[in-house]
Structures are given as structure tokens and as C-alpha cells.
Design a protein around this motif. Sequence first.
Motif, PDB file in Angstrom:
ATOM      1  N   VAL A 268     -13.226  -2.859 123.277  1.00 47.30           N
ATOM      2  CA  VAL A 268     -14.357  -3.630 123.774  1.00 47.30           C
ATOM      3  C   VAL A 268     -15.104  -2.775 124.792  1.00 47.30           C
ATOM      4  O   VAL A 268     -14.516  -2.266 125.743  1.00 47.30           O
TER       5      VAL A 268
ATOM      6  N   VAL B 118     -17.797  -4.948 120.350  1.00 42.14           N
ATOM      7  CA  VAL B 118     -16.455  -4.619 119.879  1.00 42.14           C
ATOM      8  C   VAL B 118     -16.565  -3.559 118.791  1.00 42.14           C
ATOM      9  O   VAL B 118     -17.343  -3.712 117.841  1.00 42.14           O
TER      10      VAL B 118
ATOM     11  N   GLY C   2      -8.853 -10.451 127.975  1.00 38.54           N
ATOM     12  CA  GLY C   2      -9.955 -11.360 128.255  1.00 38.54           C
ATOM     13  C   GLY C   2     -10.590 -11.112 129.604  1.00 38.54           C
ATOM     14  O   GLY C   2     -10.773  -9.965 130.024  1.00 38.54           O
TER      15      GLY C   2
ATOM     16  N   ILE D 163     -13.614  -8.571 130.333  1.00 40.54           N
ATOM     17  CA  ILE D 163     -14.295  -8.904 129.077  1.00 40.54           C
ATOM     18  C   ILE D 163     -15.037 -10.226 129.233  1.00 40.54           C
ATOM     19  O   ILE D 163     -14.519 -11.186 129.816  1.00 40.54           O
TER      20      ILE D 163
ATOM     21  N   LYS E 187     -18.924  -8.684 118.179  1.00 38.12           N
ATOM     22  CA  LYS E 187     -19.120  -8.937 119.608  1.00 38.12           C
ATOM     23  C   LYS E 187     -18.254 -10.095 120.061  1.00 38.12           C
ATOM     24  O   LYS E 187     -17.797 -10.917 119.252  1.00 38.12           O
ATOM     25  N   ILE E 188     -18.050 -10.170 121.369  1.00 40.87           N
ATOM     26  CA  ILE E 188     -17.268 -11.244 121.963  1.00 40.87           C
ATOM     27  C   ILE E 188     -18.111 -12.512 122.001  1.00 40.87           C
ATOM     28  O   ILE E 188     -19.245 -12.506 122.503  1.00 40.87           O
TER      29      ILE E 188
ATOM     30  N   ALA F 208     -14.534 -15.852 126.049  1.00 45.82           N
ATOM     31  CA  ALA F 208     -13.377 -15.171 126.629  1.00 45.82           C
ATOM     32  C   ALA F 208     -12.737 -16.040 127.696  1.00 45.82           C
ATOM     33  O   ALA F 208     -13.394 -16.854 128.340  1.00 45.82           O
TER      34      ALA F 208
ATOM     35  N   THR G 297      -9.008 -13.356 117.309  1.00 45.46           N
ATOM     36  CA  THR G 297      -8.714 -13.416 118.734  1.00 45.46           C
ATOM     37  C   THR G 297      -7.938 -12.171 119.151  1.00 45.46           C
ATOM     38  O   THR G 297      -7.064 -11.701 118.419  1.00 45.46           O
TER      39      THR G 297
ATOM     40  N   ALA H 224      -9.697 -13.356 124.098  1.00 40.94           N
ATOM     41  CA  ALA H 224     -11.138 -13.363 123.820  1.00 40.94           C
ATOM     42  C   ALA H 224     -11.326 -13.513 122.313  1.00 40.94           C
ATOM     43  O   ALA H 224     -10.497 -13.047 121.525  1.00 40.94           O
ATOM     44  N   GLN H 225     -12.393 -14.163 121.937  1.00 40.73           N
ATOM     45  CA  GLN H 225     -12.681 -14.372 120.513  1.00 40.73           C
ATOM     46  C   GLN H 225     -13.796 -13.425 120.076  1.00 40.73           C
ATOM     47  O   GLN H 225     -14.790 -13.246 120.783  1.00 40.73           O
ATOM     48  N   VAL H 226     -13.588 -12.813 118.923  1.00 39.87           N
ATOM     49  CA  VAL H 226     -14.543 -11.840 118.384  1.00 39.87           C
ATOM     50  C   VAL H 226     -15.172 -12.400 117.119  1.00 39.87           C
ATOM     51  O   VAL H 226     -14.457 -12.855 116.213  1.00 39.87           O
TER      52      VAL H 226
END
Length: 271
Positions: free
Chosen positions: A269, A153, A142, A147, A162-163, A166, A138, A171-173
Motif C-alpha cells: 500500500v 494498492v 490498517g 493506511i 485502492k483502499i 480501513a 481484506t 483494510a479492505q481493497v
Amino acid sequence: MRWIREHKIIAGLLALLLVLILIFLLSLGDRQNNSVTGSINKAMSYVSGPFTAVTRTVRDTVSGIFSYKSLQAQVEELTAEKEELERELAQSALKKSELEELRELSGLLNYDYTEEDFQVVTADITSFDGSNWTNIFTIDKGTEAGIEAGDVVINGDGLIGKISQAGDGWAQVVSIIDDGAKVSFMVARDRKLLGVVEGNQQAQIAGYMLKGNATAAEGDIIITSGMGTYPAGLEIGTIKTITYNSDTLLKEITVEPAADFRSLKKVSVIL
């Protein structure tokens, strides 16, 4: 009193004498006034001298305290201004470093772009959430920064992932070393050599060449092909091993990622 009654004449003479002495002293008062006044002032100076010194000391001390507080306030104000300037310089340097990373990456990979093609948001990693420690994490930016899910990413070394989702301030990757994260690639030295790699449960990258007779070799750098989620030209990693699978008639490869996922702290990002 008895003596006065008994010696009335003597007492009267003494009283008269005292009155005459008093009149004489009063007549001399004007001439001696300055001398008496000087004596009194001299005596007062001896008495008041210590008090005057104490008063002066107290006054100087109080003045010094207020002067110190004023100086301290000025120092604090200057310190705050210095910190603000340092923050502005750091932000400016960060923006410059983000652009330099992309320029360096594009130069190495011959990835053509103009600065107007995209925007870049740099973020810090706040937590690692994946079962393999670094495969999902994370970041602290966001939707408020533009994002959204699907954004690419990267960092200065190459492709990160990639995301996946969000929100406001986060945001979570999903990284390319995550199990099932597939990436289409081409060999940097010969872009006709294509293949697919994906992460595995060991947080590694492995895949295959699309053609069994592909002339890829150990040490070749592979980059994104532009097919699918990722734009073309982002470095994925370096081919470590190549083996031929007689069942599938394809060359299977393992890849050393360009990015060191175990030391990640900051990513960028591409919006």
C-alpha cells in the motif's frame, strides 16, 4: 547352678582362670589394636563397598541430569536467539524487497519518484470478500500502519486497486477488476494515447480509447495516466483485443491484467 554348688572348688578355680585370661588379653590390647582395627576396617570395606558404589552411581546420575538440563536450557536459549535473528533478517529482507519492487516498477514504467515521496506498507491478504472471488479482499494492516481510504494498492507486477475502508489491523481493497472500478490510462509507448478501463462482472478489465483514431494495438502495455485516484506510471496490463464500435465511434479494448489476481497473497500500500 547345681553343678557349681556341688563343685565349688573347681568352679572357683575356673572363675580365677577366666579373670587371669581376661587380664592377659587386656594387656595385649594395645599391641594388637592396629591389627584388629585393620581387620575391622577391611571387613567394613567389604560391607560398605557396594553401598559406596551405589552412592557414587546415584551421585553421577543426579549430576548428569542437572548437566543435561543446563545444556538443554542453553540449547533452548540459543534456538530462541536464532529464531529472533531469522525474524529480523526476514523483516529486513521484506523491506528491501518492497523497495526493490517499486524501483523495478518505476524503471519499467519510467515513473519518476524519490524514496521520500511516499511510504510503503506491505500486508498479507487475509480473506477474499467479493462476489467474483478476487475483486474485493481484506488485508492485515490498517489505520495503525497509516493506511486510509483512497490509498493505492500495488504489487511487483503492477496496479491492484485502492483502499475502500480501513480500521485497526485491517483494510479492505477494491481491485481494478471489480465491477465499476474505473481507471484512466495511457499507452506506455505513446503517452498521447489515452483511454478508460474498468472491471466487469466477469472479473475482467475492458474499456475504450478516448479517440476513435487512436493507434493503439494489441500487445500494447497500458499504464495509469495520473488523472484521478492513481499516480501516473503504474502498469495496468496488456491490450488483448481491439474492436471498433460504430455506434460510439470509439475503439473498445479488453485488457489482460499485469497482476495475477487469482494467486495474490501479499500486496503493498502506497501511503
